[in-house]
Design a protein around this motif. Sequence first.
Motif, PDB file in Angstrom:
ATOM      1  N   ILE A  34       0.838  -1.201   0.000  1.00 19.01           N
ATOM      2  CA  ILE A  34       0.000   0.000   0.000  1.00 19.01           C
ATOM      3  C   ILE A  34       0.876   1.256   0.000  1.00 19.01           C
ATOM      4  N   VAL A  35       1.863   1.268   0.870  1.00 15.33           N
ATOM      5  CA  VAL A  35       2.785   2.407   0.981  1.00 15.33           C
ATOM      6  C   VAL A  35       4.202   1.853   1.112  1.00 15.33           C
ATOM      7  N   SER A  36       5.173   2.509   0.472  1.00 12.49           N
ATOM      8  CA  SER A  36       6.553   2.030   0.567  1.00 12.49           C
ATOM      9  C   SER A  36       7.032   2.159   2.009  1.00 12.49           C
ATOM     10  N   GLU A  37       7.870   1.232   2.429  1.00 13.51           N
ATOM     11  CA  GLU A  37       8.276   1.228   3.838  1.00 13.51           C
ATOM     12  C   GLU A  37       9.094   2.445   4.229  1.00 13.51           C
ATOM     13  N   ASP A  38       9.631   3.167   3.256  1.00 11.54           N
ATOM     14  CA  ASP A  38      10.333   4.415   3.573  1.00 11.54           C
ATOM     15  C   ASP A  38       9.410   5.628   3.430  1.00 11.54           C
ATOM     16  N   ASP A  39       8.116   5.374   3.255  1.00 12.21           N
ATOM     17  CA  ASP A  39       7.075   6.407   3.170  1.00 12.21           C
ATOM     18  C   ASP A  39       7.232   7.343   1.981  1.00 12.21           C
ATOM     19  N   ARG A  40       7.921   6.909   0.948  1.00 13.90           N
ATOM     20  CA  ARG A  40       8.086   7.764  -0.234  1.00 13.90           C
ATOM     21  C   ARG A  40       6.924   7.656  -1.199  1.00 13.90           C
ATOM     22  N   TYR A  41       6.387   6.430  -1.369  1.00 13.39           N
ATOM     23  CA  TYR A  41       5.388   6.198  -2.404  1.00 13.39           C
ATOM     24  C   TYR A  41       4.130   5.533  -1.856  1.00 13.39           C
ATOM     25  N   LEU A  42       3.010   5.938  -2.444  1.00  9.68           N
ATOM     26  CA  LEU A  42       1.714   5.340  -2.165  1.00  9.68           C
ATOM     27  C   LEU A  42       1.274   4.611  -3.428  1.00  9.68           C
ATOM     28  N   SER A  43       0.799   3.392  -3.294  1.00  9.21           N
ATOM     29  CA  SER A  43       0.354   2.630  -4.459  1.00  9.21           C
ATOM     30  C   SER A  43      -0.823   3.350  -5.119  1.00  9.21           C
ATOM     31  N   PRO A  44      -0.686   3.722  -6.387  1.00 12.17           N
ATOM     32  CA  PRO A  44      -1.744   4.480  -7.069  1.00 12.17           C
ATOM     33  C   PRO A  44      -3.101   3.776  -7.019  1.00 12.17           C
ATOM     34  N   GLY A  45      -4.099   4.510  -6.547  1.00 14.07           N
ATOM     35  CA  GLY A  45      -5.463   3.995  -6.526  1.00 14.07           C
ATOM     36  C   GLY A  45      -5.790   3.037  -5.400  1.00 14.07           C
ATOM     37  N   ALA A  46      -4.836   2.748  -4.522  1.00 13.28           N
ATOM     38  CA  ALA A  46      -5.055   1.744  -3.476  1.00 13.28           C
ATOM     39  C   ALA A  46      -6.215   2.105  -2.552  1.00 13.28           C
ATOM     40  N   GLU A  47      -6.239   3.343  -2.075  1.00 11.51           N
ATOM     41  CA  GLU A  47      -7.294   3.732  -1.142  1.00 11.51           C
ATOM     42  C   GLU A  47      -8.677   3.689  -1.799  1.00 11.51           C
ATOM     43  N   ALA A  48      -8.789   4.150  -3.018  1.00 11.84           N
ATOM     44  CA  ALA A  48     -10.068   4.122  -3.737  1.00 11.84           C
ATOM     45  C   ALA A  48     -10.488   2.669  -3.988  1.00 11.84           C
ATOM     46  N   TRP A  49      -9.511   1.799  -4.323  1.00  4.98           N
ATOM     47  CA  TRP A  49      -9.808   0.387  -4.564  1.00  4.98           C
ATOM     48  C   TRP A  49     -10.354  -0.256  -3.289  1.00  4.98           C
ATOM     49  N   ILE A  50      -9.736   0.030  -2.152  1.00  4.23           N
ATOM     50  CA  ILE A  50     -10.191  -0.529  -0.875  1.00  4.23           C
ATOM     51  C   ILE A  50     -11.622  -0.068  -0.585  1.00  4.23           C
ATOM     52  N   GLU A  51     -11.919   1.206  -0.793  1.00  6.75           N
ATOM     53  CA  GLU A  51     -13.279   1.726  -0.556  1.00  6.75           C
ATOM     54  C   GLU A  51     -14.291   1.060  -1.487  1.00  6.75           C
ATOM     55  N   GLU A  52     -13.903   0.886  -2.744  1.00  2.00           N
ATOM     56  CA  GLU A  52     -14.796   0.220  -3.704  1.00  2.00           C
ATOM     57  C   GLU A  52     -15.037  -1.232  -3.298  1.00  2.00           C
ATOM     58  N   ALA A  53     -13.986  -1.913  -2.855  1.00  6.10           N
ATOM     59  CA  ALA A  53     -14.115  -3.308  -2.425  1.00  6.10           C
ATOM     60  C   ALA A  53     -15.001  -3.414  -1.182  1.00  6.10           C
ATOM     61  N   LYS A  54     -14.853  -2.458  -0.270  1.00  2.20           N
ATOM     62  CA  LYS A  54     -15.730  -2.440   0.918  1.00  2.20           C
ATOM     63  C   LYS A  54     -17.187  -2.241   0.496  1.00  2.20           C
TER      64      LYS A  54
END
Length: 173
Positions: A37-57
Amino acid sequence: MRKYNLPKEAYRLASIEIELLKMAGILGVILDLDNTIVSEDDRYLSPGAEAWIEEAKSAALKFYILSNGKRRYRVKYWSHRLDIPAINPAKKPFPCAFRKAIKHLRLKPKQVVVIGDSRHTDMLGAWFVGSPFIQVATLPHPFRWWEKLLGKRVQTPYPTDGELWDFHNSVYQ
């Protein structure tokens, strides 16, 4: 009834078809956090991950996060931000946390897919409990000590031409 097979790999979390998960009988998802979901060094967020999780919920899928991350405040932050319960440290691939998550979801192991970037923690843990697994490409991150020893990454690298979203770790403060 036609049986649908899940993919073994996906480019990123948001590229997994929610409808395909449902058609395959999946009712729950155990998610890895670091480099999924997020890189362990907090640099990158997986594109669309949060929206995908909300849609799946919205499609009635249940979620649980299992993380081996050392910084517990990060897991707490993401658990709260995504409104998903979490176990940290999960001690993956050992099956205890996987079983606890599956029990919390009130599902059978075959109804829960494990999604993560790591073969040796996420995939192996899923195999131990009898759940299907989808590997996503690992977000760019600094080499871990054991990757330095091996001289290579064990996970599938994130495509160099793939979209990445910058994420700044100041949100934890």
